[in-house]
Enzyme design. Structure first.
Site, PDB file in Angstrom:
ATOM      1  CD  GLN A  85      -3.043   1.007   2.148  1.00 59.66           C
ATOM      2  OE1 GLN A  85      -3.095   0.088   2.950  1.00 59.66           O
ATOM      3  NE2 GLN A  85      -3.927   1.976   2.144  1.00 59.66           N
ATOM      4  CG  PHE A  86       1.290   3.799  -3.605  1.00 56.00           C
ATOM      5  CD1 PHE A  86       1.220   5.176  -3.774  1.00 56.00           C
ATOM      6  CD2 PHE A  86       0.327   2.999  -4.218  1.00 56.00           C
ATOM      7  CE1 PHE A  86       0.207   5.749  -4.528  1.00 56.00           C
ATOM      8  CE2 PHE A  86      -0.681   3.563  -4.966  1.00 56.00           C
ATOM      9  CZ  PHE A  86      -0.748   4.944  -5.127  1.00 56.00           C
ATOM     10  CB  THR A  87      -2.110   5.261  -0.138  1.00 55.56           C
ATOM     11  OG1 THR A  87      -2.584   4.115   0.568  1.00 55.56           O
ATOM     12  CG2 THR A  87      -2.503   5.189  -1.606  1.00 55.56           C
TER      13      THR A  87
END
Length: 157
Positions: A85-87
């Site tokens: 999850q890059f967010t």
């Protein structure tokens, strides 16, 4: 590197079937364990991952017979569901649209994500995961609720 860890009774991850936005396929599913969202920054490496994995697997966040959070994942024969999850590296300081420039480049992040999966599989019998870079739908039954944030800026000092 950032891990959002949720103690769960059940969790699964689905991806869209190719070309069928309304049809989803379950690609990972666990009972009783930890759902871990993994964010990787441009500064992360295998050494960082090793320290974070050690901390993750050593967390005593499961209840013992007296209701005290005294047991780690292995003690309860728990499973892992690990989702990229890059967010987790969203920068929301300016304006209303998050910036993701602190997130690791996709090729590097994917390599580290797969390294984390492989290392966890060495000690945890059931390690499920999402698909790196895919649009995913994650469902869970949080147990507690119990959610912890691990940040390598704090763990790896």
């Amino acid at each position: 590197m950032r891990f959002i860890i949720q103690r769960v009774k059940h969790a699964n991850v689905q991806v869209e079937e190719q070309g069928h936005r309304s049809t989803n396929k379950t690609v990972g599913e666990i009972e009783n364990g930890l759902l871990v969202f993994v964010g990787i920054s441009a500064n992360d490496n295998k050494e960082t991952a090793d320290k974070m994995i050690k901390k993750l697997l050593g967390l005593r966040i499961f209840e013992d017979m007296n209701g005290k959070t005294n047991l780690d994942l292995q003690s309860v024969s728990g499973s892992l569901l690990i989702i990229s999850q890059f967010t987790l590296y969203a920068d929301c300081r300016k304006g209303n649209r998050p910036s993701f420039i602190q997130a690791g480049p996709p090729d590097m992040a994917k390599e580290l994500y797969e390294y984390i999966l492989d290392e966890c599989k060495k000690t945890v019998p059931i390690v499920q995961h999402g698909i790196f870079g895919a649009y995913m739908k994650v469902s869970l039954v949080n147990d507690g609720p119990f959610t912890i944030i691990l940040d390598s800026d704090e763990i790896c000092r």
